[in-house]
Scaffold this motif. Structure first.
Motif, PDB file in Angstrom:
ATOM      1  N   ALA A 145       9.334   2.481   9.676  1.00 59.73           N
ATOM      2  CA  ALA A 145       8.782   2.215   8.223  1.00 59.73           C
ATOM      3  C   ALA A 145       9.803   3.174   7.289  1.00 59.73           C
ATOM      4  N   LEU A 146      10.056   2.641   6.252  1.00 63.16           N
ATOM      5  CA  LEU A 146      10.647   3.315   5.171  1.00 63.16           C
ATOM      6  C   LEU A 146       9.839   3.426   4.055  1.00 63.16           C
ATOM      7  N   MET A 147       9.808   4.678   3.411  1.00 63.65           N
ATOM      8  CA  MET A 147       9.042   4.811   2.037  1.00 63.65           C
ATOM      9  C   MET A 147       9.847   5.787   1.326  1.00 63.65           C
ATOM     10  N   TYR A 148      10.401   5.243   0.216  1.00 64.44           N
ATOM     11  CA  TYR A 148      11.157   6.196  -1.099  1.00 64.44           C
ATOM     12  C   TYR A 148      10.876   5.946  -2.327  1.00 64.44           C
ATOM     13  N   SER A 149      11.106   7.024  -2.941  1.00 59.43           N
ATOM     14  CA  SER A 149      10.606   7.214  -4.346  1.00 59.43           C
ATOM     15  C   SER A 149      11.535   8.035  -5.290  1.00 59.43           C
ATOM     16  N   THR A 150      11.639   7.808  -6.527  1.00 62.37           N
ATOM     17  CA  THR A 150      12.272   8.662  -7.405  1.00 62.37           C
ATOM     18  C   THR A 150      11.209   9.750  -7.632  1.00 62.37           C
ATOM     19  N   PRO A 151      11.466  10.910  -8.238  1.00 66.49           N
ATOM     20  CA  PRO A 151      10.386  11.862  -8.521  1.00 66.49           C
ATOM     21  C   PRO A 151       9.399  11.579  -9.458  1.00 66.49           C
ATOM     22  N   ASP A 152       9.701  10.517 -10.479  1.00 64.11           N
ATOM     23  CA  ASP A 152       8.523  10.219 -11.330  1.00 64.11           C
ATOM     24  C   ASP A 152       7.629   9.182 -10.750  1.00 64.11           C
ATOM     25  N   GLY A 153       8.115   8.458  -9.577  1.00 62.29           N
ATOM     26  CA  GLY A 153       7.165   7.394  -8.958  1.00 62.29           C
ATOM     27  C   GLY A 153       7.428   6.018  -9.514  1.00 62.29           C
ATOM     28  N   LYS A 154       8.371   6.074 -10.475  1.00 56.98           N
ATOM     29  CA  LYS A 154       8.615   4.625 -10.812  1.00 56.98           C
ATOM     30  C   LYS A 154       9.445   3.871 -10.413  1.00 56.98           C
ATOM     31  N   MET A 155      10.190   4.144  -9.403  1.00 56.01           N
ATOM     32  CA  MET A 155      11.151   3.226  -8.697  1.00 56.01           C
ATOM     33  C   MET A 155      10.845   3.914  -7.217  1.00 56.01           C
ATOM     34  N   ASP A 208       0.829  -1.035   0.073  1.00 53.95           N
ATOM     35  CA  ASP A 208       0.171  -0.155  -0.137  1.00 53.95           C
ATOM     36  C   ASP A 208       0.729   1.229   0.152  1.00 53.95           C
ATOM     37  N   LEU A 209       2.028   1.306   0.598  1.00 52.99           N
ATOM     38  CA  LEU A 209       2.653   2.465   0.701  1.00 52.99           C
ATOM     39  C   LEU A 209       3.438   2.496  -0.679  1.00 52.99           C
ATOM     40  N   HIS A 210       3.854   1.361  -1.383  1.00 54.51           N
ATOM     41  CA  HIS A 210       4.367   1.773  -2.806  1.00 54.51           C
ATOM     42  C   HIS A 210       3.296   2.189  -3.463  1.00 54.51           C
ATOM     43  N   THR A 211       2.061   1.765  -3.284  1.00 56.48           N
ATOM     44  CA  THR A 211       0.725   2.288  -4.264  1.00 56.48           C
ATOM     45  C   THR A 211       0.561   3.858  -4.218  1.00 56.48           C
ATOM     46  N   PHE A 212       0.570   4.098  -2.778  1.00 58.14           N
ATOM     47  CA  PHE A 212       0.351   5.448  -2.361  1.00 58.14           C
ATOM     48  C   PHE A 212       1.528   6.353  -2.850  1.00 58.14           C
ATOM     49  N   PHE A 213       2.595   6.095  -2.521  1.00 59.33           N
ATOM     50  CA  PHE A 213       3.648   7.048  -2.750  1.00 59.33           C
ATOM     51  C   PHE A 213       3.995   7.108  -4.453  1.00 59.33           C
ATOM     52  N   SER A 214       3.684   5.957  -5.137  1.00 56.21           N
ATOM     53  CA  SER A 214       4.052   5.999  -6.493  1.00 56.21           C
ATOM     54  C   SER A 214       2.930   6.942  -7.238  1.00 56.21           C
ATOM     55  N   SER A 232       3.524  10.579  -9.111  1.00 53.43           N
ATOM     56  CA  SER A 232       3.725  10.433 -10.572  1.00 53.43           C
ATOM     57  C   SER A 232       2.281  11.512 -10.834  1.00 53.43           C
ATOM     58  N   GLY A 233       1.831  12.425  -9.763  1.00 51.12           N
ATOM     59  CA  GLY A 233       1.121  13.403 -10.190  1.00 51.12           C
ATOM     60  C   GLY A 233      -0.375  12.948 -10.077  1.00 51.12           C
ATOM     61  N   LYS A 234      -0.885  11.836  -9.518  1.00 53.80           N
ATOM     62  CA  LYS A 234      -2.223  11.372  -9.557  1.00 53.80           C
ATOM     63  C   LYS A 234      -3.315  11.790  -8.453  1.00 53.80           C
ATOM     64  N   LEU A 235      -2.393  12.342  -7.264  1.00 54.06           N
ATOM     65  CA  LEU A 235      -3.133  12.775  -5.895  1.00 54.06           C
ATOM     66  C   LEU A 235      -3.324  14.423  -5.884  1.00 54.06           C
ATOM     67  N   ILE A 236      -2.349  15.154  -6.162  1.00 53.55           N
ATOM     68  CA  ILE A 236      -2.490  16.468  -6.246  1.00 53.55           C
ATOM     69  C   ILE A 236      -1.808  17.107  -7.379  1.00 53.55           C
ATOM     70  N   PRO A 237      -2.308  18.433  -7.604  1.00 49.79           N
ATOM     71  CA  PRO A 237      -2.133  19.216  -9.094  1.00 49.79           C
ATOM     72  C   PRO A 237      -0.479  19.399  -9.067  1.00 49.79           C
ATOM     73  N   THR A 238      -0.187  19.419 -10.190  1.00 50.74           N
ATOM     74  CA  THR A 238       1.425  19.535 -10.401  1.00 50.74           C
ATOM     75  C   THR A 238       2.077  20.680  -9.668  1.00 50.74           C
ATOM     76  N   GLU A 239       1.266  21.876  -9.485  1.00 45.66           N
ATOM     77  CA  GLU A 239       1.827  23.079  -8.835  1.00 45.66           C
ATOM     78  C   GLU A 239       1.970  22.790  -7.399  1.00 45.66           C
ATOM     79  N   LEU A 240       1.176  22.037  -6.926  1.00 42.69           N
ATOM     80  CA  LEU A 240       1.234  21.750  -5.452  1.00 42.69           C
ATOM     81  C   LEU A 240       2.468  20.597  -5.058  1.00 42.69           C
ATOM     82  N   LEU A 241       2.313  19.867  -5.996  1.00 40.40           N
ATOM     83  CA  LEU A 241       3.413  18.775  -5.977  1.00 40.40           C
ATOM     84  C   LEU A 241       4.770  19.218  -6.035  1.00 40.40           C
ATOM     85  N   ALA A 242       5.010  20.520  -6.590  1.00 37.58           N
ATOM     86  CA  ALA A 242       6.263  21.085  -6.798  1.00 37.58           C
ATOM     87  C   ALA A 242       6.325  21.880  -5.191  1.00 37.58           C
ATOM     88  N   GLU A 243       5.303  22.428  -4.907  1.00 39.14           N
ATOM     89  CA  GLU A 243       5.506  23.093  -3.443  1.00 39.14           C
ATOM     90  C   GLU A 243       5.858  22.000  -2.446  1.00 39.14           C
TER      91      GLU A 243
END
Length: 416
Positions: A357-367, A292-298, A302-313
Motif C-alpha cells: 500500500a502507498l499513501m502520500y500527501s502534501t502537508p496541507d492534505g490537498k494533494m 478511503d486512504l485518501h479521505t483519511f490522510f487528507s 488538514s487538521g481535522k483529526l488531531i489538534p495542530t500541536e499534536l499534528l506538529a509532534e
C-alpha cells in the motif's frame, strides 16, 4: 537531471514484504466510474507510471491521485493470475503497516482527550508486562523503544540474528491461518534482548504498535477496532475500511495477492488473499481502499483529526530514522522531495504478504496519492526494483506540471 529523491538505507523487512487505464465515465467490471468533469482522466503519464510498475514484475496496481486538477483513478495488470481483468479501482486490499498511521492517530486523539500522556511511561498503563519504565508512549509511536521486533526478528550490533514468529516463506505459509493473541506477540518480544536502551536510537519494530493497541484498549475499555470505528472510521464515513481481527477474507471487490517462497529447493507461488492477519495485529492488519486512504490522510493532514500541536509532534522526525520513505515521526514518514518538486511529502506505506500500500500527501492534505500493489508469480529483486519504480512513480505524481510548490519551494518543473 539531478536525482531529487535521496537513496538511503532500506530495511530488509520493508523490501522483502513490499512486494488498465481508467476511461472517463465508463465502468469496467468490478470498478466504479469517475466522471470526467471531476477526475480529468486524460492523464496518460499516470497510467504509464503504474504500467511501468506492473512491467517490473508486479501482478497489478490500482492508484488514485487527488490534486488541483481533480481526481484520477486507474489500474494496470491483472486482478487474478491467469485472468485478464484488471484490478478494480474501488477494490479493497490489505494495507499492511499503513495501519500504523491509523493507530498513531487514534493514540494522539486519546492524548488530546487527556486519557494518555505522550511522554508518560507505558508501564503506567500496562503494568502486567513489567516494561522498562523509560519506555514512553512517544517511543512506541516513533520506534525508539528498543523493543525486539516480533515479526521480522532483529539483527544486533554484533551481527547476531534472532528470529521472531514466522513472517515469510514456507513457515509463514503453513501458519497463515493460525490465530495469534496480541499479548502473545508482546510477551514473545519481551523474552528477547532489547536492541538498544530506550530512547537512544531508532529501529522499526512491530511490537511497538501491538503495545499501542493494548494501551488503547486498557484506557478506553473497548477493543481497539471498535474505538477505531467510533473515532475515525465512522466520522469520516470510511465504509470500506475495516479492522479484520481474525477474519481471513477480504470482503467486496478486490485483487488477489500471491506469495513466492522456496520449499525443498523448489520455488512455489501461492494465493494468499485469504490469511489470518492476527500474525501482524495492529502493526499491519487493516483493509481499506484508495478512496478511503485518501479521505483519511487528507483529513489528518488538514487538521481535522488531531489538534495542530499534536499534528506538529507527529511530523517531527527522528534524526536516526532515515530510510527509503524518509524519516519517521509519530506513525508517519517525512520525506523531502527537493526544490523542483512539492517539497515535503508525508507518507506511511505498508506491506503484507501478497499486498503493498502507498499513501502520500502534501502537508496541507490537498494533494494525495494512494495505491495498492499486488504481488504475483515473478521473481523480483525487491532491493533493486522497488526503490527505482517508486521513485519514478513519485516523480510523475508529485513533480510534474500538475504539482504545486509547497513550503516555499520553486515551481515544479516537468520531469521525464
Amino acid at each position: 537531471m539531478p536525482r531529487i529523491f535521496r537513496r538511503v538505507g532500506i530495511t530488509a523487512l520493508a523490501i522483502t514484504l513490499l512486494a488498465g487505464a481508467a476511461t472517463p465515465a465508463v465502468a469496467t467490471a468490478g470498478s466504479r466510474a469517475v466522471p470526467k468533469a471531476a477526475a480529468e482522466q486524460d492523464r496518460p503519464e499516470l497510467q504509464k507510471a503504474i504500467q511501468e510498475l506492473v512491467d517490473a514484475g508486479y501482478a497489478g496496481m490500482q492508484m488514485r491521485v487527488n490534486d488541483q486538477r481533480g481526481e484520477w483513478v486507474g489500474s494496470a495488470g491483472v486482478r487474478k493470475l491467469g485472468q485478464s481483468a484488471k484490478p478494480p479501482t474501488n477494490g479493497r486490499f490489505r494495507i499492511g503497516s499503513t495501519t500504523k498511521n491509523f493507530v498513531a492517530t487514534l493514540m494522539l486523539q486519546l492524548v488530546a482527550d487527556g486519557k494518555v500522556r505522550l511522554d508518560g511511561p507505558v508501564a503506567d498503563y500496562l503494568p502486567e508486562f513489567r516494561l522498562d519504565r523509560r519506555i514512553t508512549v512517544r517511543m512506541l509511536l516513533q520506534h525508539t523503544s528498543g523493543l525486539f521486533n516480533f515479526a521480522g526478528g532483529e539483527v544486533y550490533d554484533d551481527g547476531t540474528y534472532v528470529p521472531g514468529i514466522p513472517w515469510q516463506g514456507k513457515e509463514w505459509v503453513d501458519k497463515r491461518f493460525h490465530t495469534y493473541q496480541p499479548e502473545e506477540l508482546v510477551r514473545l518480544a519481551l523474552s528477547k534482548p532489547a536492541k538498544f536502551e530506550p530512547g537512544t536510537n531508532w529501529s522499526y519494530s512491530n511490537t511497538n504498535y501491538v503495545l499501542a493497541r493494548l494501551l488503547i484498549e486498557k484506557v478506553t475499555g473497548r477493543p481497539y477496532g471498535e474505538e477505531m470505528k467510533r473515532r475515525i472510521l465512522r466520522p469520516l464515513h470510511l465504509r470500506d475500511t475495516m479492522v479484520p481481527g481474525t477474519r481471513t477474507d477480504i470482503p467486496g471487490p478486490h485483487a488477489h495477492g500471491y506469495h513466492r517462497y522456496e520449499d525443498a529447493g523448489q520455488w512455489k507461488v501461492i494465493d494468499v488473499t485469504r490469511q489470518n492477519p492476527s500474525w501482524i495485529s495492529s502493526a499491519g492488519e487493516m483493509i481499506s481502499t484508495t478512496k478511503d486512504l485518501h479521505t483519511f490522510f487528507s483529513a489528518l493532514n488538514s487538521g481535522k483529526l488531531i489538534p495542530t500541536e499534536l499534528l506538529a509532534e507527529m511530523r517531527k522526525p527522528h534524526p536516526k530514522s532515515a530510510g527509503l520513505f524518509g524519516r519517521y515521526g509519530l506513525g508517519l514518514y517525512v520525506q523531502d522531495t527537493g526544490p523542483n518538486c512539492v517539497g515535503t511529502l508525508l507518507n506511511h506505506n505498508g506491506s503484507n504478504n501478497g499486498y503493498g500500500a502507498l499513501m502520500y500527501s502534501t502537508p496541507d492534505g490537498k494533494m494525495t496519492m494512494t495505491a495498492s500493489i499486488t504481488m504475483g508469480d515473478a521473481a523480483i529483486d525487491q532491493a533493486q526494483v522497488f526503490p527505482k519504480v517508486l521513485e519514478k512513480l513519485l516523480k510523475k505524481v508529485f513533480c510534474g506540471r500538475q504539482a504545486e510548490p509547497a513550503y516555499g519551494a520553486e515551481p515544479a518543473q516537468p520531469t521525464s
